[in-house]
Design a protein around this motif. Structure first.
Motif, PDB file in Angstrom:
ATOM      1  N   GLY A  27       0.513  -0.986   0.128  1.00 41.53           N
ATOM      2  CA  GLY A  27      -0.295  -0.056  -0.316  1.00 41.53           C
ATOM      3  C   GLY A  27       0.431   1.395  -0.012  1.00 41.53           C
ATOM      4  O   GLY A  27       0.601   2.543  -0.058  1.00 41.53           O
ATOM      5  N   THR A  29       2.009   3.882  -2.048  1.00 37.51           N
ATOM      6  CA  THR A  29       1.804   5.099  -2.699  1.00 37.51           C
ATOM      7  C   THR A  29      -0.614   5.531  -1.598  1.00 37.51           C
ATOM      8  O   THR A  29       0.053   6.759  -2.873  1.00 37.51           O
ATOM      9  CB  THR A  29       1.650   4.963  -4.352  1.00 37.51           C
ATOM     10  OG1 THR A  29      -0.039   3.933  -3.912  1.00 37.51           O
ATOM     11  CG2 THR A  29       2.314   4.624  -4.725  1.00 37.51           C
ATOM     12  N   GLY A  30      -0.087   5.160  -0.913  1.00 33.92           N
ATOM     13  CA  GLY A  30      -1.373   5.089   0.500  1.00 33.92           C
ATOM     14  C   GLY A  30      -0.966   6.476   0.964  1.00 33.92           C
ATOM     15  O   GLY A  30       0.112   6.646   1.052  1.00 33.92           O
ATOM     16  N   TYR A  51       3.627  -1.319  -6.033  1.00 30.21           N
ATOM     17  CA  TYR A  51       2.806  -0.725  -6.567  1.00 30.21           C
ATOM     18  C   TYR A  51       2.348  -1.266  -7.775  1.00 30.21           C
ATOM     19  O   TYR A  51       3.165  -1.718  -8.443  1.00 30.21           O
ATOM     20  CB  TYR A  51       3.337   0.892  -6.394  1.00 30.21           C
ATOM     21  CG  TYR A  51       4.393   1.066  -7.567  1.00 30.21           C
ATOM     22  CD1 TYR A  51       4.086   1.861  -8.530  1.00 30.21           C
ATOM     23  CD2 TYR A  51       5.968   0.888  -7.076  1.00 30.21           C
ATOM     24  CE1 TYR A  51       5.574   2.077  -9.530  1.00 30.21           C
ATOM     25  CE2 TYR A  51       6.606   1.051  -8.722  1.00 30.21           C
ATOM     26  CZ  TYR A  51       6.443   2.059  -9.592  1.00 30.21           C
ATOM     27  OH  TYR A  51       6.740   2.437 -10.452  1.00 30.21           O
ATOM     28  N   CYS A  97      -0.461  -1.202   5.202  1.00 31.53           N
ATOM     29  CA  CYS A  97      -1.115  -0.441   4.663  1.00 31.53           C
ATOM     30  C   CYS A  97      -2.178  -0.502   3.573  1.00 31.53           C
ATOM     31  O   CYS A  97      -2.666   0.680   3.145  1.00 31.53           O
ATOM     32  CB  CYS A  97      -0.189   1.133   4.241  1.00 31.53           C
ATOM     33  SG  CYS A  97       1.200   1.494   5.661  1.00 31.53           S
ATOM     34  N   ILE A  98      -2.547  -1.401   3.053  1.00 33.02           N
ATOM     35  CA  ILE A  98      -3.358  -1.756   1.659  1.00 33.02           C
ATOM     36  C   ILE A  98      -5.212  -1.222   2.544  1.00 33.02           C
ATOM     37  O   ILE A  98      -5.496  -1.988   3.255  1.00 33.02           O
ATOM     38  CB  ILE A  98      -3.067  -3.479   1.616  1.00 33.02           C
ATOM     39  CG1 ILE A  98      -1.630  -2.659   0.967  1.00 33.02           C
ATOM     40  CG2 ILE A  98      -4.633  -3.233   0.257  1.00 33.02           C
ATOM     41  CD1 ILE A  98      -1.768  -4.423  -0.499  1.00 33.02           C
ATOM     42  N   ILE A 100      -9.466   0.337   1.210  1.00 37.02           N
ATOM     43  CA  ILE A 100      -9.710   1.782   0.687  1.00 37.02           C
ATOM     44  C   ILE A 100     -10.683   2.156   0.869  1.00 37.02           C
ATOM     45  O   ILE A 100     -11.576   1.345   2.687  1.00 37.02           O
ATOM     46  CB  ILE A 100     -10.139   0.337  -0.790  1.00 37.02           C
ATOM     47  CG1 ILE A 100     -11.027  -0.453  -0.571  1.00 37.02           C
ATOM     48  CG2 ILE A 100      -9.503   0.194  -1.737  1.00 37.02           C
ATOM     49  CD1 ILE A 100     -11.878  -1.643  -1.772  1.00 37.02           C
ATOM     50  N   GLN A 101     -11.276   3.244   0.857  1.00 38.10           N
ATOM     51  CA  GLN A 101     -12.514   4.231   1.394  1.00 38.10           C
ATOM     52  C   GLN A 101     -13.927   3.956   0.882  1.00 38.10           C
ATOM     53  O   GLN A 101     -14.862   4.254   1.185  1.00 38.10           O
ATOM     54  CB  GLN A 101     -12.122   4.839   1.484  1.00 38.10           C
ATOM     55  CG  GLN A 101     -11.130   5.701   2.395  1.00 38.10           C
ATOM     56  CD  GLN A 101     -10.587   7.247   1.753  1.00 38.10           C
ATOM     57  OE1 GLN A 101     -10.148   7.686   0.894  1.00 38.10           O
ATOM     58  NE2 GLN A 101     -10.844   8.248   3.854  1.00 38.10           N
ATOM     59  N   THR A 112      -9.922  -6.837  -0.370  1.00 39.26           N
ATOM     60  CA  THR A 112      -9.280  -5.814  -0.298  1.00 39.26           C
ATOM     61  C   THR A 112      -8.459  -5.500   1.727  1.00 39.26           C
ATOM     62  O   THR A 112      -7.273  -5.899   1.649  1.00 39.26           O
ATOM     63  CB  THR A 112      -9.507  -4.365  -0.080  1.00 39.26           C
ATOM     64  OG1 THR A 112     -10.086  -4.344  -2.053  1.00 39.26           O
ATOM     65  CG2 THR A 112      -7.985  -3.335  -0.012  1.00 39.26           C
ATOM     66  N   ASN A 181      -7.703  13.181   3.350  1.00 43.35           N
ATOM     67  CA  ASN A 181      -8.672  12.264   2.167  1.00 43.35           C
ATOM     68  C   ASN A 181     -10.383  13.413   2.909  1.00 43.35           C
ATOM     69  O   ASN A 181     -11.602  12.823   1.957  1.00 43.35           O
ATOM     70  CB  ASN A 181      -9.281  11.634   1.512  1.00 43.35           C
ATOM     71  CG  ASN A 181      -8.525  10.686  -0.056  1.00 43.35           C
ATOM     72  OD1 ASN A 181      -8.045  12.108  -0.435  1.00 43.35           O
ATOM     73  ND2 ASN A 181      -8.250   9.587   0.062  1.00 43.35           N
TER      74      ASN A 181
END
Length: 366
Positions: A27, A29-30, A51, A97-98, A100-101, A112, A181
């Motif tokens: 994760g 690029t998070g 990535y 750290c993977i 999603i929202q 995920t 975000n």
């Protein structure tokens, strides 16, 4: 730091030293991961960075460490067990750290947050080199939550704990920082729309936290083996409501507050068309306009009470308040008249009011 390969360490410490840590950060690029990578790199660690995004989304990570210390691996496939095993085969620290929202046509919450987390935990279990495994969950994760995201986060934490009992699980609140975000989204909405909807009045409590504090807390866990197998609840010092956070955003960007209470049932009807498109059409949809986010807004996301709850104190961090200063200064560029001056919206500090600056005991006195 308490990793075993002390013979590999060299130098006085710092970017150009060798810390003895080889970390794989999934994760990468998070939002949170970039700060974890930066903190590891500053200590002289080698970081493997898998990535699957465009090269431009990962190029900033290359300069965080010394020459040769940032190992970027393109076209990572999280569904491939062998790919995961290969990426961690020389690492003594693995970080997941993977997350999603919102769901998309390619990635569900279940896959995920649960399936991939389990794959990484299993790979760590099979690899004798791995000494530490960090998994990132979140505050509010609960099997009884009405939010599918929070349900899947809880299930992922349980899967990791079952497969790899020595894993350290970090549960941060909603993250605040330059690339966040949350406040960036609220500021954009404040500039574009005549009203900001507050689900059921926005009275639910949250505990936002500065992203740099979370990253440093994770790094500090390397100082002791007592962190193995522990859960850490990383909430900021301020417990506020969704409504108070929206008011803080308006005050900071110096615009007149225009929040409007919106019943949850109406919000679900409004977001239904977007929800139908999420799994069918590859178009960007703001996660604040999804039914799952509406469900998420109906519950508190704060540190649970209890004498055995561990957090920032045990990791030797004094978290910053997100009500002023460095954690929220990044949204000042939304001010119409400029970063320093801006417009003077009604009711905010710029119009002579104290607003969210007056704060006492976890409640904003607005």
């Amino acid at each position: 730091m308490t990793l075993l390969n002390k013979g590999m360490k060299a130098g006085p410490g710092g970017r150009s030293s060798v810390s003895g840590i080889t970390a794989t950060v999934f994760g990468s690029t998070g939002f949170l991961a970039r700060y974890v990578i930066n903190a590891l790199a500053k200590a002289g660690s080698m970081v493997v960075i898998p990535y699957r995004a465009d090269d431009l989304d990962a190029q900033h990570l290359s300069t965080m460490g010394d020459l040769g210390q940032m190992v970027k691996v393109k076209n990572f496939n999280a569904r491939d067990d062998e790919s995961i095993r290969h990426l961690i085969h020389r690492s003594n620290l693995v970080v997941n750290c993977i997350g999603i929202q919102k769901e998309t046509m390619n990635w569900s919450f279940q896959e995920t947050h649960v399936d991939i987390a389990a794959k990484i935990a299993q790979a760590c279990k099979e690899n004798e080199m791995v000494e530490r495994f960090w998994h990132v969950g979140c505050l509010g994760a609960n099997e009884n939550s009405t939010s599918r995201r929070l349900q899947s986060k809880f299930a992922g934490e349980q899967a990791v704990r079952e497969i790899y009992p020595e894993a350290t699980i970090f549960k941060p609140g909603q993250l605040i920082g330059v690339e966040d975000n949350l406040m960036n989204n609220l500021a954009r909405l404040a500039k574009k729309f005549p009203i900001i909807p507050l689900i059921d009045g926005g009275h639910q409590k949250i505990q936002p936290v500065y992203v740099r504090d979370v990253a440093q807390a994770m790094i500090n866990s390397l100082k002791t083996k007592e962190c193995l197998g522990q859960d850490y609840y990383l909430g900021g010092p301020d417990v506020i409501s969704h409504k108070e956070l929206v008011k803080l955003t308006f005050e900071t960007i110096r615009e007149r507050y225009h929040g409007l209470p919106l019943p949850a049932q109406i919000a679900k009807v409004i977001t239904a068309p977007r929800e139908a498109l999420l799994n069918r059409v590859p178009i960007p949809i703001n996660y604040l306009f999804t039914q799952d986010y509406v469900a998420e807004c109906l519950q508190d996301q704060i540190i649970p009470s209890g004498a055995d709850v561990k957090g920032f104190k045990e990791l030797e961090i004094e978290p910053k308040s997100i009500l002023f200063g460095e954690p929220i200064d990044h949204i000042r560029h939304f001010r119409v008249g400029g970063y320093e001056l801006g417009t003077t919206g009604g009711g905010g500090a710029a119009a002579g009011g104290q607003g969210m600056r007056d704060y006492d005991g976890g409640r904003a006195t607005t």
